[in-house]
Design an enzyme around this catalytic site. Structure first.
Site, PDB file in Angstrom:
ATOM      1  N   HIS A 169      36.243   5.186  56.832  1.00 18.75           N
ATOM      2  CA  HIS A 169      35.418   5.076  55.638  1.00 18.75           C
ATOM      3  C   HIS A 169      34.575   3.719  56.033  1.00 18.75           C
ATOM      4  O   HIS A 169      34.800   2.929  56.999  1.00 18.75           O
ATOM      5  CB  HIS A 169      36.267   4.601  54.525  1.00 18.75           C
ATOM      6  CG  HIS A 169      37.013   3.434  54.346  1.00 18.75           C
ATOM      7  ND1 HIS A 169      36.633   2.093  54.428  1.00 18.75           N
ATOM      8  CD2 HIS A 169      38.361   3.309  54.898  1.00 18.75           C
ATOM      9  CE1 HIS A 169      37.950   1.180  54.926  1.00 18.75           C
ATOM     10  NE2 HIS A 169      38.640   2.030  55.027  1.00 18.75           N
ATOM     11  N   GLU A 250      45.743   5.435  53.400  1.00 20.81           N
ATOM     12  CA  GLU A 250      46.052   4.504  54.242  1.00 20.81           C
ATOM     13  C   GLU A 250      47.736   4.007  54.082  1.00 20.81           C
ATOM     14  O   GLU A 250      48.366   4.388  53.200  1.00 20.81           O
ATOM     15  CB  GLU A 250      45.094   3.296  53.970  1.00 20.81           C
ATOM     16  CG  GLU A 250      45.393   1.892  54.974  1.00 20.81           C
ATOM     17  CD  GLU A 250      45.276   2.238  56.311  1.00 20.81           C
ATOM     18  OE1 GLU A 250      46.314   2.932  56.782  1.00 20.81           O
ATOM     19  OE2 GLU A 250      44.309   1.762  57.080  1.00 20.81           O
TER      20      GLU A 250
END
Length: 369
Positions: A169, A250
């Site tokens: 990202h 994550e």
């Protein structure tokens, strides 16, 4: 150790194969995979063959206690001694399985639903596909890259790989300050949105992302905002849509969430030192890298099963992407501490149906310059 095994035949009897996988019972780490085409045999013979291969593989790891999990009620009940083995073709196979089992201190057998035995089932289907010359069940025609050379000729890999384009990202406020940013759902900054747009423009020029039918490649993202925003930029460029997978999220940094590296080290000095070298160490209230490995491995299995033979854009975070590269390289956990991935970087790894893999690109940020 845990042994998961399965076997099948296309017809009974028919072209058959087995699959077996050995996992660490504590971490879930996959230690060994086995699959083989058996020719024309029955489904039950294939299932017993998978069990034998799994037990032999577990013995090779030095295991002393083995938990066998299969979706074959017949094999589980017969090996547990609750059902008699009446079929003559199965008796020597059961005897061989018992001979292998006797070498361990303890072996238990448990029936599991087929959905929970998907890893071994997938390997069995790989074996059957390879033996019959059939393509993988859901694999479409592959769009080749004329200016690229497949590594299969050098590695011996067989079949059409599932290619994962791994995109990290873009920038967030947390990454600007270099703070631990795990489950905190922060959006992209304006600069991060620009990074996502640049990455999307790059991907739109790559072969294999638009099929001959005009359909865009699958785009699968972590469920957090920063990855979904990055993935949506890609979807807008390709004309596709974004799916999410929880296994791509994550690491959970627990009580270190939002702290800088120095702040976490000052708060928990001994644990932080352990965290930087031992993948079994977890932040207070958080998740170890070993735990991340297990769930990312599960996500990989899902991606390969659902999108076999295709190119897939995976938009995730630094640790899951490192873990996918680690799986592609068949490397140890030290890779997590030695590999750097920039924001909005692109990496590429291919996973072949025979268990081989090829890492094609790591941490490319040429689209950001």
């Amino acid at each position: 150790m845990v042994v998961e095994a399965d076997g099948g035949s296309r017809g009974n009897p028919g072209p058959a194969g087995y699959g077996a996988v050995v996992k660490d019972a504590v971490t879930g780490e996959v230690l060994v995979e086995r699959h083989e085409f058996l020719g024309v045999v029955t489904n039950n013979v294939a299932e017993y063959s998978g069990l034998i291969a799994g037990l032999a593989a577990a013995a090779g790891t030095g295991a002393s206690i083995v938990d066998v999990r299969m979706d074959s009620k017949l094999v589980v009940e017969q090996m547990s001694g609750r059902w008699k083995i009446k079929h003559a073709a199965l008796q020597p196979l059961a005897a061989r399985a018992r001979e292998l089992a006797d070498a361990f201190d303890r072996v238990s057998y448990m029936w599991i639903p087929r959905a929970e035995n998907s890893h071994a089932d997938r390997l069995a289907n790989v074996a059957m596909d390879g033996g019959t010359g059939r393509p993988a069940k859901t694999a479409p025609a592959r769009v080749t890259e004329p200016d690229r050379v497949s590594p299969a000729g050098w590695t011996g890999a067989r079949g059409t790989p599932t290619k994962l384009l791994l995109l990290r990202h873009g920038q967030t406020e947390m990454s600007v300050d270099r703070r631990y940013s795990g489950r905190g759902d922060v959006p992209l900054t304006e600069h991060g949105r620009g990074q996502a747009a640049a990455a999307a423009k790059r991907l739109a020029t790559m072969p294999g992302l638009i099929g001959e039918d005009g359909e865009a490649a699958p785009i699968v993202a972590s469920p957090l905002t920063r990855t979904k925003q990055t993935a949506q930029a890609v979807a807008d460029a390709l004309g596709g849509r974004v799916e999410t997978h929880p296994g791509l999220i994550e690491t959970d940094f627990g009580e270190w969430e939002g702290l800088t590296f120095a702040e976490a080290a000052e708060r928990d000095p001994e644990l932080h030192r352990c965290w930087l070298s031992d993948p079994s160490c977890a932040p207070p209230g958080g998740e170890s890298f070993d735990a991340v490995y297990v769930r990312v491995r599960g996500a990989l299995d899902d991606l390969v099963e659902q999108h076999a033979g295709r190119t897939v854009v995976v938009v995730s975070h630094v640790t899951p992407i490192k873990t996918l590269l680690r799986l592609g390289l068949d490397a140890g956990p030290s890779l997590l501490f030695r590999l750097h991935l920039d924001l909005a970087s692109l990496s590429i790894v291919e996973f072949y149906p025979d268990g081989n893999a090829s890492v094609r690109l790591v941490n490319d940020i040429s689209h950001l310059s």
